[in-house]
Design a protein around this motif. Structure first.
Motif, PDB file in Angstrom:
ATOM      1  N   SER A  39       0.650   0.755  -5.223  1.00 46.25           N
ATOM      2  CA  SER A  39       1.121   0.084  -3.626  1.00 46.25           C
ATOM      3  C   SER A  39       2.709   0.908  -3.512  1.00 46.25           C
ATOM      4  N   THR A  42       2.323   4.778  -5.200  1.00 48.53           N
ATOM      5  CA  THR A  42       1.561   5.900  -4.206  1.00 48.53           C
ATOM      6  C   THR A  42       1.562   6.118  -2.054  1.00 48.53           C
ATOM      7  N   VAL A  44       0.263   3.794  -0.588  1.00 50.42           N
ATOM      8  CA  VAL A  44      -1.160   3.316   0.232  1.00 50.42           C
ATOM      9  C   VAL A  44      -0.331   1.500   0.215  1.00 50.42           C
ATOM     10  N   CYS A  46      -1.081  -2.309  -0.072  1.00 52.88           N
ATOM     11  CA  CYS A  46      -2.263  -3.043  -1.124  1.00 52.88           C
ATOM     12  C   CYS A  46      -3.252  -3.021  -1.038  1.00 52.88           C
ATOM     13  N   ASN A  48      -5.412  -1.348   0.718  1.00 50.98           N
ATOM     14  CA  ASN A  48      -6.471  -0.538   0.775  1.00 50.98           C
ATOM     15  C   ASN A  48      -6.820  -0.586  -0.762  1.00 50.98           C
ATOM     16  N   LEU A  49      -5.593  -0.142  -1.560  1.00 48.33           N
ATOM     17  CA  LEU A  49      -6.000   0.296  -2.433  1.00 48.33           C
ATOM     18  C   LEU A  49      -7.205  -0.883  -3.494  1.00 48.33           C
ATOM     19  N   ILE A  52     -10.210   0.099  -1.981  1.00 53.74           N
ATOM     20  CA  ILE A  52     -10.792   1.315  -3.451  1.00 53.74           C
ATOM     21  C   ILE A  52     -10.431   1.077  -4.446  1.00 53.74           C
TER      22      ILE A  52
END
Length: 85
Positions: A39, A42, A44, A46, A48-49, A52
């Motif tokens: 996270s 990127t 993004v 955590c 959300n990762l 995904i």
């Protein structure tokens, strides 16, 4: 584009509450640290990762028609050789 919009007659989406559901998961420390590091790298969030990754894994399982029971057995066998995930 208008300067102002009138939302006084708007209606809430009746399906919104069905789009996501909150769940609680207990994850290993190294698992969480991996996603926190990713996270930070990127930008993004955590959660959300993790969503995904889970979504991608489900797609792979469906595409390859891998049975979940077989996958669980493999994971349990691997966990015998490790102290944490």
């Amino acid at each position: 584009m208008k300067e102002e919009y009138d939302f006084s007659k708007s209606v809430k989406n009746p399906y919104a509450k069905h789009l996501k559901k909150q769940v609680t998961l207990r994850l290993g420390i190294d698992f969480v640290e991996y996603f926190k590091k990713l996270s930070d790298e990127t930008g993004v969030p955590c959660q959300n990762l993790i969503k995904i990754y889970i979504y991608k894994i489900v797609l792979i399982l469906k595409k390859n028609e891998i049975k979940v029971g077989i996958l669980i057995n493999q994971m349990q066998n691997q966990s015998l050789n490790r102290t944490s995930y």
